[in-house]
Design a protein around this motif. Structure first.
Motif, mmCIF file in Angstrom:
data_model
loop_
_atom_site.group_PDB
_atom_site.id
_atom_site.type_symbol
_atom_site.label_atom_id
_atom_site.label_comp_id
_atom_site.label_asym_id
_atom_site.label_seq_id
_atom_site.Cartn_x
_atom_site.Cartn_y
_atom_site.Cartn_z
ATOM 1 N N ALA A 296 1.897 -7.712 3.751
ATOM 2 C CA ALA A 296 3.345 -7.636 3.558
ATOM 3 C C ALA A 296 4.090 -8.459 4.607
ATOM 4 N N GLU B 266 6.051 -10.836 4.221
ATOM 5 C CA GLU B 266 7.435 -11.095 3.837
ATOM 6 C C GLU B 266 8.318 -9.900 4.189
ATOM 7 N N LYS B 267 7.776 -8.708 4.000
ATOM 8 C CA LYS B 267 8.569 -7.521 4.325
ATOM 9 C C LYS B 267 8.704 -7.363 5.835
ATOM 10 N N LEU B 268 7.631 -7.652 6.554
ATOM 11 C CA LEU B 268 7.696 -7.575 8.016
ATOM 12 C C LEU B 268 8.749 -8.529 8.557
ATOM 13 N N GLU C 96 11.441 -9.333 7.240
ATOM 14 C CA GLU C 96 12.799 -8.826 7.035
ATOM 15 C C GLU C 96 13.250 -7.903 8.157
ATOM 16 N N SER C 97 12.316 -7.400 8.953
ATOM 17 C CA SER C 97 12.699 -6.454 9.992
ATOM 18 C C SER C 97 12.700 -7.085 11.371
ATOM 19 N N PHE D 89 17.170 -11.978 4.979
ATOM 20 C CA PHE D 89 17.355 -10.899 4.006
ATOM 21 C C PHE D 89 16.142 -10.797 3.103
ATOM 22 N N ARG D 90 15.690 -11.936 2.626
ATOM 23 C CA ARG D 90 14.474 -11.953 1.828
ATOM 24 C C ARG D 90 13.798 -13.275 2.098
ATOM 25 N N HIS E 257 10.287 -15.502 0.901
ATOM 26 C CA HIS E 257 9.122 -15.535 0.024
ATOM 27 C C HIS E 257 8.338 -16.794 0.330
ATOM 28 N N ARG F 147 -1.039 -12.814 1.328
ATOM 29 C CA ARG F 147 0.132 -12.808 2.211
ATOM 30 C C ARG F 147 0.311 -11.481 2.947
#
Lengths: 417, 252
Positions: free
Chosen positions: A46, A48-50, A52-53, A374-375, A377, A417
């Protein structure tokens, strides 16, 4: 008469030819593959999610770990996306350094590819030869960034620091001394650029060695010619890029077609295949290594003549150096702000792609004006290539699946990913 | 931007009329908002018609617009004692499964964004559409038009729960077998929900609730200023130090 049914076989996730953690469900008719269903995601972290933070700069390190065989090219796509949104332009020296290291990365990636593909298809000695050269590229990475693989060297605004004036030397050990030690340190007496130049000049002779071993080798040809043929139309439909596209005869290389960094300033050719089989893709990769050496030499030449900054002198984005921090309050404040909060990227969305060794590595970035994306990819070339695996393997023998996985040049860090 | 991008924008508008909205152009890539009801029809035209000729879909992904443009760290008032500060709101990474925020009714929450390449015109295009219902987002599948959409749509389904109507094989792709939830949604905790480990007593793999604490070190702030451009102030500071430094600064 008993009913004849297809045999379903599980391949991986722990298999030496799976190049990581690929689990493949193969439906076989005898030894012929009827259907291949790759199960991926075993290395999904993750990223991509990491991202975001975290503030933008803290994600650079994660990028190395996507395609962990072409680290700096991934960073390049990411920092380019940020730079596009920030609307900044880099010092030319930084661009040349990036071009040079992109090509060194391409070279080391293709070395690893030729090594592991050789290993998969029974040419064991390839592995030893290719790793000998790859070690040198790792040394360059280490000299410039301090890390052999996960460099974190490209930053938004340039590269982290200038090329070092001296290369670390091998020390004498009971196993390396006298003539051996001298031979190993031969190229390392001068600066990093001297080392890179000596290396790049020597590369064609090393590639000749690989070609002597493989290009006309009967077994190698039997295993690769007419295996995994992809027509140009299908290559486009399946979203292939990079060597997978060029192997099928489509002349498409982002370095030429949509140039970035300093690729429009250097001279090189794009090799293109004819048949779109595994053998053509092998030839394309080998020729790309030669072209990389050409580009590297041109970059070395330019970098020698043009000293200068390697990082944007804009403290809103790039940190000031330690000396400035010690006697300038503004610099100290900027440093504090950059490392506690980071910088905010203007609202917008962008897509930045680079020609990574495996194909088009893209970064789609959406910013809402915050100090964190924000996002985000990442368009990984391997993901699209693996999705064409089913079509490529149909009708081939089980052993050919190994050759096909191999020429897709997969690295699961980027696929999952 | 340039004349060419303007004329391309006109081309889109004259061909598709109200079904598309031409968005901003960033770094040479134009973005095109397509109404979800025209998604397939417009995409087919983008691929087949000579003016467009987008032969390849390079990338497709989902976007969850929940919490777009929200800051966690706002200064509302300043007094002699200091500024009002403190993290509020449950931003990305700050909550666990039990405290996950209730998704507000956000219009246009789930978007699908795709990037196309036209090899013959050497052009890229970004197309996007929004799923009409955020409770059960459904978007028509592009697999028929560009086969490469297959795995990308599976990924968007897996991570965002966007259902692609007409997809031949819509299974999860990246997450574990038997996973529940859609992890890239903004209301899914960063630390996840369950952890997996091998239990040596039970001699099998067990699933347990995660034990790690959610932790975010840097608050999310929004600042809308243009100071990031290399401006004259910076150049003025640099100039007297050494003449060389002006090179790096003359970006804008």
């Amino acid at each position: 008469m008993s009913e004849i049914r297809n045999y379903t076989m599980n391949f991986g996730p722990q298999h030496p030819a799976a190049h990581g953690v690929l689990r493949l469900i193969l439906e076989l008719d005898g030894e012929t593959i009827v259907r291949a269903d790759p199960h991926i995601g075993l290395l999904h972290r993750a990223t991509e999610k990491l991202a975001e933070s975290k503030p933008y700069n803290q994600t650079v390190g994660y990028l190395d770990r996507l395609d962990y065989m072409s680290m700096m090219c991934n960073e390049h796509a990411y920092v380019r996306a940020i730079e596009q949104l920030l609307g900044i332009e880099l010092p030319p020296r930084a661009q040349y350094i990036r071009t040079m290291f992109d090509e060194l990365t391409r070279f080391s990636n293709h070395l690893l590819w030729i090594a592991s593909c050789g290993l998969d298809l029974g040419a064991m000695s390839m592995f030893m030869y290719a790793f000998r050269e790859r070690e040198m590229v790792m040394d360059m990475y280490e000299a410039v960034s301090g890390a052999r693989m996960h460099a974190g060297y490209y930053r938004p605004g340039g590269v982290y620091r200038d090329l070092p004036e001296e290369m670390p030397l091998y020390k004498e050990t009971p196993w390396t001394r006298g003539k051996d030690l001298k031979r190993r340190n031969e190229w390392r007496e001068g600066s990093l650029l001297d080392f890179v130049e000596a290396f790049a000049k020597d590369v064609p002779s090393k590639i000749d060695v690989y070609e002597t071993l493989l290009t006309d080798n009967r077994i190698w040809k039997q295993r690769t010619v007419n295996i995994g043929v992809v027509s140009p139309e299908r290559a486009l439909q399946m979203g292939f890029s990079g060597v997978m596209l060029r192997g099928s005869g489509i002349e498409w290389d982002l370095r030429k077609k949509q140039p970035y960094a300093m690729y429009d300033q250097v001279d090189f050719d794009i090799p293109v295949g004819v048949n779109g089989d595994c053998y053509d893709r092998y030839l394309v990769r080998v020729e790309e290594m030669r072209q990389s050496a050409r580009i590297i030499l041109q970059c070395v030449d330019w970098l020698r003549k043009n000293p200068g900054h390697v990082m944007l002198k804009n403290f809103k984005i790039a940190p000031p150096n330690r000396e400035e921090m010690k006697d300038d309050m503004e610099a100290l404040i900027h440093h504090f702000k950059l490392f506690t909060e980071g910088y905010c990227v203007p609202v917008g969305e962008t897509y930045a792609a680079v020609e990574a060794p495996k194909g088009e590595f893209g970064c789609y970035l959406v910013s809402d004006g915050a100090n964190k994306p924000f996002r985000i990819h990442f368009r990984a070339p391997g993901f699209a290539h693996l999705s064409g695996m089913d079509e490529m393997t149909q009708g081939h023998m089980l052993a050919d699946a190994v050759a096909i996985i191999s020429t897709l040049d997969l690295v699961f860090g980027e696929v999952d990913r | 931007m340039s004349d060419t991008s303007k004329s391309v924008a006109e081309l889109f508008v004259s061909r598709f009329g109200d079904s598309v909205t031409v968005g901003a152009t960033q770094s040479g890539i134009m973005s095109l908002d397509i109404g979800v009801e025209h998604w397939l029809e417009v995409c087919r035209a983008l691929r087949d018609e000579e003016d467009f000729g987008y032969e390849q879909l390079t990338d497709l992904c989902g976007v969850d617009y929940l919490g777009y443009g929200q800051s966690e760290w706002e200064t509302e008032h300043a007094s002699s004692g200091g500024f009002s500060r403190g993290v509020d709101r449950l931003g990305p990474g700050r909550f666990d499964w039990a405290d996950r925020p209730e998704a507000d009714q956000v219009e246009q929450r789930f978007g699908v964004v795709a990037h196309l390449i036209s090899f013959r015109h050497n052009k890229r295009l970004r197309i996007q559409c929004f799923a009409p219902d955020e409770g059960m987002p459904i978007v028509p599948s592009l697999v028929e038009i560009w086969n490469s959409a297959n795995w990308y749509e599976r990924e968007a389904f897996d991570l965002f729960g966007i259902v692609f109507e007409g997809h031949p094989d819509l299974r999860r792709i990246l997450t574990d077998y038997g996973f529940t939830g859609h992890p890239f949604r903004k209301d899914f905790p960063l630390i996840g929900n369950v952890a997996v480990r091998y239990d040596s007593l039970k001699k099998r793999v067990v699933y347990e609730p995660v034990e790690i604490e959610p932790r975010v070190l840097v608050p999310r702030v929004l600042r809308s200023d243009t100071r990031y451009k290399t401006d004259e102030v910076d150049l003025a500071v640099e100039a007297p130090a050494s003449p060389e430094q002006a090179d790096s600064g003359e970006a804008n």
